[in-house]
Design an enzyme around this catalytic site. Structure first.
Site, PDB file in Angstrom:
ATOM      1  N   GLY A  88       0.783  -1.227   0.000  1.00 37.93           N
ATOM      2  CA  GLY A  88       0.000   0.000   0.000  1.00 37.93           C
ATOM      3  C   GLY A  88       0.810   1.270   0.000  1.00 37.93           C
ATOM      4  N   ASP A 197      -6.731 -10.686  -8.072  1.00 38.93           N
ATOM      5  CA  ASP A 197      -7.004  -9.247  -8.087  1.00 38.93           C
ATOM      6  C   ASP A 197      -6.538  -8.588  -9.379  1.00 38.93           C
ATOM      7  OD1 ASP A 197      -4.228  -9.005  -7.834  1.00 38.93           O
ATOM      8  OD2 ASP A 197      -4.283  -8.303  -5.772  1.00 38.93           O
ATOM      9  N   HIS A 200      -1.369  -8.108  -8.600  1.00 39.36           N
ATOM     10  CA  HIS A 200      -0.150  -8.603  -7.977  1.00 39.36           C
ATOM     11  C   HIS A 200       0.321  -9.911  -8.613  1.00 39.36           C
ATOM     12  CE1 HIS A 200      -1.955  -5.983  -4.880  1.00 39.36           C
ATOM     13  NE2 HIS A 200      -0.696  -5.653  -4.656  1.00 39.36           N
TER      14      HIS A 200
END
Length: 231
Positions: A88, A197, A200
């Site tokens: 993040g 997702d 990644h």
């Protein structure tokens, strides 16, 4: 009895030759010491990054720094690589934690930051300033830097893409550091290399990244300055 001039001159010449030989031997010895200077393995590296290097969604053993260290070992290059990736994190976040994320004694850092800036639509000027500061501060500590680039997603628009994509090559040129143009090369276009997702890398994807970046990292490490002398 005084020596004849010819004998005296010959004696002086012999002594002079002996002095020159001794001086040459000392010079060679000193030169050999310099030429023999080398890093004491293992090399101390760190990867300053985000979730792409932290190993998001993967076992710790599959994270990029771990796999890169193994790949270098397979090439006969002993390293200790610190995983300074935080999921993040933005470029500004990496800058703010730089001092405690990169331990003393680190000889080189791979900087992989900016993907989250791009995904959040952060002004490229902010990302550029943060990366600029990171490189400046690492070099001030005598740490070599390799910059890992990122490309903007097409849906962010042409203007944003131009501004963002220019950050990495321009900073690499400004600071005279090597650039690996796109960290996710070989992964983004292959769904099998990405987690569900779609962002990644899988463990296999990490290995693709490592395989592709490895020659650039090897070249980077070969350019590291000599820092430890043979006693």
């Amino acid at each position: 009895m005084p020596l004849p001039y010819g004998s005296f001159a010959a004696a002086v010449e012999r002594r002079a030759r002996m002095f020159l030989v001794a001086a040459a031997c000392l010079a060679v010895a000193g030169s050999s010491g310099v030429m023999a200077q080398t890093f004491t393995p293992p090399l101390k590296l760190a990867v300053l990054g985000d979730s792409l290097t932290a190993g998001y969604g993967l076992p710790a053993s599959a994270a990029f720094p771990v796999r890169l260290q193994q790949a270098l070992k397979d090439k006969g290059i002993a390293t200790e690589i610190v995983n300074a990736g935080v999921s993040g994190d933005t470029a500004s976040g990496g800058r703010d934690r730089l001092d405690w994320s990169i331990p003393e004694g680190t000889q080189a850092v791979l900087v992989e930051l900016g993907a989250n800036d791009m995904l959040r639509g952060v002004d490229p000027k902010v990302t550029r300033a943060a990366l600029d500061d990171i490189i400046t501060r690492l070099k001030a500590r005598g740490i070599a830097v390799m910059l890992c680039g990122m490309y903007a997603a097409p849906n962010l628009g042409e203007a944003y893409g131009r501004a963002f994509n220019s950050i990495y090559p321009e900073l690499a040129k400004k600071h005279g550091v090597p650039l690996y143009p796109f960290f996710l090369d070989g992964v983004t276009q292959d769904a099998a290399m990405k987690l569900p997702d779609g962002l990644h890398p899988t463990a296999a994807g990490v290995d693709v990244i490592v395989a592709r970046i490895l020659p650039a990292v090897e070249a980077f490490l070969k350019e590291l300055p000599v820092t430890s002398a043979v006693r």
